[in-house]
Design an enzyme around this catalytic site. Structure first.
Site, PDB file in Angstrom:
ATOM      1  N   ILE A  11     139.172  13.967 -34.419  1.00  0.00           N
ATOM      2  CA  ILE A  11     139.155  14.999 -33.380  1.00  0.00           C
ATOM      3  C   ILE A  11     138.383  14.508 -32.154  1.00  0.00           C
ATOM      4  CG2 ILE A  11     138.285  17.314 -32.831  1.00  0.00           C
ATOM      5  CD1 ILE A  11     138.844  18.066 -35.790  1.00  0.00           C
ATOM      6  N   ASP A  49     129.556   6.671 -31.033  1.00  0.00           N
ATOM      7  CA  ASP A  49     129.774   6.697 -32.483  1.00  0.00           C
ATOM      8  C   ASP A  49     128.750   5.794 -33.147  1.00  0.00           C
ATOM      9  OD1 ASP A  49     131.107   6.913 -35.166  1.00  0.00           O
ATOM     10  OD2 ASP A  49     132.682   7.840 -33.959  1.00  0.00           O
ATOM     11  N   ASN A  58     132.882  28.270 -47.885  1.00  0.00           N
ATOM     12  CA  ASN A  58     133.891  27.514 -48.631  1.00  0.00           C
ATOM     13  C   ASN A  58     133.258  26.948 -49.888  1.00  0.00           C
ATOM     14  OD1 ASN A  58     136.491  26.599 -48.920  1.00  0.00           O
ATOM     15  ND2 ASN A  58     136.162  24.722 -47.738  1.00  0.00           N
ATOM     16  N   TYR A  93     127.702  22.083 -45.833  1.00  0.00           N
ATOM     17  CA  TYR A  93     128.541  22.038 -44.631  1.00  0.00           C
ATOM     18  C   TYR A  93     128.638  23.428 -43.992  1.00  0.00           C
ATOM     19  CZ  TYR A  93     132.704  20.851 -41.830  1.00  0.00           C
ATOM     20  OH  TYR A  93     133.591  20.631 -40.808  1.00  0.00           O
ATOM     21  N   THR A 102     143.870  15.609 -39.929  1.00  0.00           N
ATOM     22  CA  THR A 102     143.099  14.387 -39.662  1.00  0.00           C
ATOM     23  C   THR A 102     142.959  13.612 -40.970  1.00  0.00           C
ATOM     24  OG1 THR A 102     141.011  15.459 -40.207  1.00  0.00           O
ATOM     25  CG2 THR A 102     141.647  15.489 -37.885  1.00  0.00           C
TER      26      THR A 102
HETATM   27  N1  LIG Z   1     139.382  17.962 -39.611  1.00  0.00           N
HETATM   28  C1  LIG Z   1     139.231  19.275 -39.769  1.00  0.00           C
HETATM   29  O1  LIG Z   1     140.105  19.967 -40.283  1.00  0.00           O
HETATM   30  C2  LIG Z   1     137.953  19.952 -39.280  1.00  0.00           C
HETATM   31  C3  LIG Z   1     137.831  21.320 -39.500  1.00  0.00           C
HETATM   32  C4  LIG Z   1     136.699  21.978 -39.054  1.00  0.00           C
HETATM   33  C5  LIG Z   1     135.718  21.273 -38.397  1.00  0.00           C
HETATM   34  N2  LIG Z   1     135.828  19.940 -38.217  1.00  0.00           N
HETATM   35  C6  LIG Z   1     134.718  19.261 -37.508  1.00  0.00           C
HETATM   36  O2  LIG Z   1     135.247  18.513 -36.418  1.00  0.00           O
HETATM   37  C7  LIG Z   1     134.440  17.371 -36.194  1.00  0.00           C
HETATM   38  C8  LIG Z   1     135.303  16.107 -36.216  1.00  0.00           C
HETATM   39  O3  LIG Z   1     135.961  16.051 -37.470  1.00  0.00           O
HETATM   40  P1  LIG Z   1     137.028  14.910 -37.842  1.00  0.00           P
HETATM   41  O4  LIG Z   1     137.970  15.515 -38.810  1.00  0.00           O
HETATM   42  O5  LIG Z   1     137.547  14.279 -36.622  1.00  0.00           O
HETATM   43  O6  LIG Z   1     136.076  13.898 -38.644  1.00  0.00           O
HETATM   44  P2  LIG Z   1     136.155  12.314 -38.798  1.00  0.00           P
HETATM   45  O7  LIG Z   1     135.391  11.993 -40.031  1.00  0.00           O
HETATM   46  O8  LIG Z   1     137.554  11.807 -38.675  1.00  0.00           O
HETATM   47  O9  LIG Z   1     135.341  11.777 -37.522  1.00  0.00           O
HETATM   48  C9  LIG Z   1     133.977  12.012 -37.363  1.00  0.00           C
HETATM   49  C10 LIG Z   1     133.396  10.936 -36.470  1.00  0.00           C
HETATM   50  O10 LIG Z   1     131.995  11.196 -36.369  1.00  0.00           O
HETATM   51  C11 LIG Z   1     131.300   9.974 -36.516  1.00  0.00           C
HETATM   52  N3  LIG Z   1     129.950  10.201 -37.015  1.00  0.00           N
HETATM   53  C12 LIG Z   1     129.599  10.618 -38.255  1.00  0.00           C
HETATM   54  N4  LIG Z   1     128.254  10.615 -38.346  1.00  0.00           N
HETATM   55  C13 LIG Z   1     127.763  10.202 -37.170  1.00  0.00           C
HETATM   56  C14 LIG Z   1     126.450   9.970 -36.680  1.00  0.00           C
HETATM   57  N5  LIG Z   1     125.394  10.161 -37.435  1.00  0.00           N
HETATM   58  N6  LIG Z   1     126.314   9.548 -35.390  1.00  0.00           N
HETATM   59  C15 LIG Z   1     127.384   9.321 -34.611  1.00  0.00           C
HETATM   60  N7  LIG Z   1     128.660   9.513 -35.043  1.00  0.00           N
HETATM   61  C16 LIG Z   1     128.847   9.938 -36.299  1.00  0.00           C
HETATM   62  C17 LIG Z   1     132.131   9.182 -37.504  1.00  0.00           C
HETATM   63  O11 LIG Z   1     131.837   7.795 -37.473  1.00  0.00           O
HETATM   64  C18 LIG Z   1     133.545   9.515 -37.070  1.00  0.00           C
HETATM   65  O12 LIG Z   1     134.000   8.625 -36.080  1.00  0.00           O
HETATM   66  C19 LIG Z   1     133.353  17.399 -37.251  1.00  0.00           C
HETATM   67  O13 LIG Z   1     132.199  18.027 -36.726  1.00  0.00           O
HETATM   68  C20 LIG Z   1     133.976  18.259 -38.336  1.00  0.00           C
HETATM   69  O14 LIG Z   1     132.989  18.865 -39.143  1.00  0.00           O
HETATM   70  C21 LIG Z   1     136.928  19.261 -38.645  1.00  0.00           C
END
Ligand SMILES: NC(=O)c1ccc[n+]([C@@H]2O[C@H](COP(=O)([O-])OP(=O)(O)OC[C@H]3O[C@@H](n4cnc5c(N)ncnc54)[C@H](O)[C@@H]3O)[C@@H](O)[C@H]2O)c1
Length: 430
Positions: free
Chosen positions: A204, A223, A329, A335, A371
Site C-alpha cells: 500500500i 523503508d 479481529n 494489531y 496485497t
Molecule cells: N493489506 C491490507 O489489507 C491492510 C488492511 C488494513 C490495514 N493495513 C495497513 O496498511 C499498511 C500497509 O500494509 P501493506 O499490506 O502494504 O503491508 P506490507 O507488509 O506489504 O508493507 C509494509 C511496509 O512497511 C515496511 N515496514 C515494516 N516495518 C517497518 C519499520 N519498522 N520501519 C520502516 N518500514 C517498515 C515494510 O518493510 C514494508 O515495506 C500497514 O500499516 C497495514 O497495517 C493493510
C-alpha cells in the site's frame, strides 16, 4: 493473488451460475472515469450554496436521466416531515444511477440544542449505510456533514470521482475552515509539496508514494534498511528520494527532520506489521513489536517532527489504521490495539495540531486490500474477507492511496480528525 471469483462473475455463465446459487455478485469497479452527469437534489430548506462548487467539478448536469453522480443536499432536514423529502428525492432516481455511480448525501452537524434536528440528522447515517448495503452494481453511498460548501470542495470532488471506488457507507465530517487554498491545477494538487511515506518500498505504501508523485509531490520513500534496494528503485521511478530507516529507531523523527531541511508538507504513517496469535499464545515480543511499529513509532515521530517544526504550516499527516482496530479481529489483539490507538491519536491530536501548527491529522482505515499481506491469508478466510462487504470484493492498494491523497491535498484543510474507512463498507465494525 487475483480475485478469480470476480472475473468469473463477470462472464455470462459465471453470472448465471452464481445468481442461481444465490452467491455474491461483485461488479467490476470503475477506477478510470465515470461517464454520466450529475443530479443535484435537495431535501428540506437549505442555505448551502452548492451549485458553484458542483459546477467546478466539471461533471455535466444530468440530462438523460442516467446520472453517474447524485448529490442530495439534506442539510436543511430538521424534522421527520422533512426527512420524508429524502425518500421522495431519491426513491425515483436511485434505480437509474449508473453502475459504479456515486450517491453523496450532505448533512448538517448535529444540533445539541435541538433533539429533533439531531434525531433526523443522525437518521441520515442509518439511511446512508443502509442504501450503501443495498444499492449494488459497484455504486457507492456516502454522507458528508458540512457547514459550508467551498470548504468541502476537495471532499466532494473525491467522493464524486472514480478515486473513491472502494469508499462507501462512510460518514465524513468537514469543518468550516477553508485553510488551504484551492490548487491552481486540480490534477496536480500536490505540486511543489514534499511528501514522506513510511513503509513505501512495497504494498500500500508504494501505491501511496506513486499516487502522491503522480499528483505532483516530491516523494521520500522510507523503508527499513533491509528493503533499501526496493525503496531506491521505487524512488527512482517516481523522481523522489529514498530514506533507509527503521521507523522504530528512537531518533527516527530527528533523522527525518535532518534529511529534509526544507521540512515536510505531507507525512504518511503507513509502515505496519502483523504478528498474529491469540492472546493465550502471544509472547510479549510479538505484542511489543506490533505496538512499537504500528503505534509507538507513529506517536514518537509525529511528536518529534511537530516539535522540531519540521511539518510545514498547511501540512497534512495521515496515519494508517485498519478495520481490525475498529471491529477487532481474532488473533490480532496486538494489531487491533495498535490500530485503535491510531484512531485515538488522530482524534486527540487533530484539533491541537491544526491550532498550533496549521497541520491536519487524519487516518485511513483499510479493510481487505489485495496485497502480499492478504494473499498469505488462508483461502477460506481470504474469500470471506473479500466478500463480506457491500462491494463483495477486496480493494486495491490504489484505493487506499487515492483516499490518502485526498486527505493530503492542500485544499483538504477543513477535513481534520477523521477516520475514513477504505473497506467497501465491510460488515466488520460500524
Ligand atoms: N493489506 C491490507 O489489507 C491492510 C488492511 C488494513 C490495514 N493495513 C495497513 O496498511 C499498511 C500497509 O500494509 P501493506 O499490506 O502494504 O503491508 P506490507 O507488509 O506489504 O508493507 C509494509 C511496509 O512497511 C515496511 N515496514 C515494516 N516495518 C517497518 C519499520 N519498522 N520501519 C520502516 N518500514 C517498515 C515494510 O518493510 C514494508 O515495506 C500497514 O500499516 C497495514 O497495517 C493493510
Amino acid at each position: 493473488m487475483a480475485d478469480r471469483y470476480l472475473s468469473f462473475t463477470g462472464t455470462a455463465p459465471g453470472r448465471f451460475l452464481t445468481r442461481r446459487l444465490g452467491l455474491p455478485q461483485p461488479a467490476a469497479l470503475e477506477r478510470g472515469s465515470l461517464t454520466g452527469g450529475l443530479l443535484h437534489l435537495t431535501a428540506g430548506k437549505t442555505d448551502l450554496d452548492l451549485a458553484p462548487v458542483l459546477a467546478r467539478t466539471g461533471r455535466p448536469r444530468d440530462e438523460d436521466g442516467r446520472p453517474a453522480a447524485v448529490v442530495l443536499d439534506a442539510t436543511g432536514v430538521r424534522d421527520v416531515d422533512s426527512l420524508a423529502e429524502v425518500h421522495a428525492a431519491l426513491h425515483p432516481v436511485v434505480r437509474s444511477v449508473a453502475a459504479s455511480g456515486r450517491v453523496v448525501v450532505l448533512g448538517a452537524p448535529l444540533d445539541p440544542a435541538d433533539h429533533h434536528q439531531a434525531a433526523v440528522q443522525q437518521a441520515l447515517e442509518g439511511f446512508t449505510r443502509s442504501l450503501g448495503k443495498e444499492i449494488g452494481r459497484g455504486r457507492t453511498v456516502n454522507l458528508v456533514r458540512l457547514t459550508d460548501a467551498p470548504a468541502a470542495e476537495s471532499t466532494l470532488r473525491f467522493l464524486l470521482s472514480p478515486a473513491s471506488a472502494y469508499v462507501t457507507g462512510q460518514v465524513i465530517g468537514v469543518g468550516a475552515t477553508t485553510q488551504g487554498a484551492a490548487p491552481d491545477d486540480w490534477d496536480l494538487p500536490l505540486a511543489g509539496r514534499t511528501a514522506l511515506v513510511t513503509g513505501a518500498a512495497r504494498g500500500i505504501g508504494a501505491a501511496v508514494a506513486e499516487t502522491l508523485a503522480g499528483q505532483g509531490a516530491q516523494v521520500v520513500v522510507l523503508d527499513v534498511p533491509q528493503a533499501e534496494r526496493e525503496a531506491r528503485e521505487a524512488a527512482e521511478r517516481l523522481g523522489g528520494t529514498a530514506l533507509a530507516l527503521d521507523i522504530t529507531a528512537a531518533d527516527a523523527g530527528e533523522r527525518i527532520a535532518a534529511a529534509l531541511p526544507g521540512g515536510l508538507d505531507v507525512l504518511i504513517h503507513n509502515a505496519g506489521i502483523t504478528r498474529d496469535r491469540r492472546l493465550v499464545n502471544m509472547p510479549a515480543d510479538r505484542w511489543g513489536s506490533v505496538l512499537d511499529v504500528n503505534l509507538a513509532s507513529v506517536l514518537r515521530t509525529t511528536d518529534a517532527l511537530l516539535a522540531a517544526g519540521a511539518v510545514n504550516r498547511g501540512g497534512r499527516i495521515v496515519a494508517t489504521a485498519s478495520i481490525a482496530g475498529l471491529a477487532g479481529n481474532a488473533g490480532q489483539t496486538n494489531y487491533g490495539a495498535s490500530k485503535a490507538g491510531i484512531v485515538g491519536l488522530v482524534r486527540s491530536l487533530a484539533p491541537r495540531a491544526l491550532a498550533e501548527h496549521g497541520v491536519t491529522v487524519n487516518a485511513v482505515a483499510p479493510g481487505f486490500i489485495e496485497t502480499k499481506m492478504t494473499a498469505a491469508v488462508p483461502l477460506f478466510i481470504r474469500e470471506a474477507g473479500r466478500r463480506m462487504n457491500s462491494l463483495a470484493q477486496g480493494g486495491l492498494p490504489v484505493d487506499v492511496a487515492e483516499t490518502t491523497a485526498w486527505l493530503a491535498h492542500p485544499a483538504s484543510g477543513a477535513v481534520n480528525g477523521q477516520v475514513v474507512r477504505v473497506c467497501g463498507q465491510s460488515l466488520l465494525g460500524a
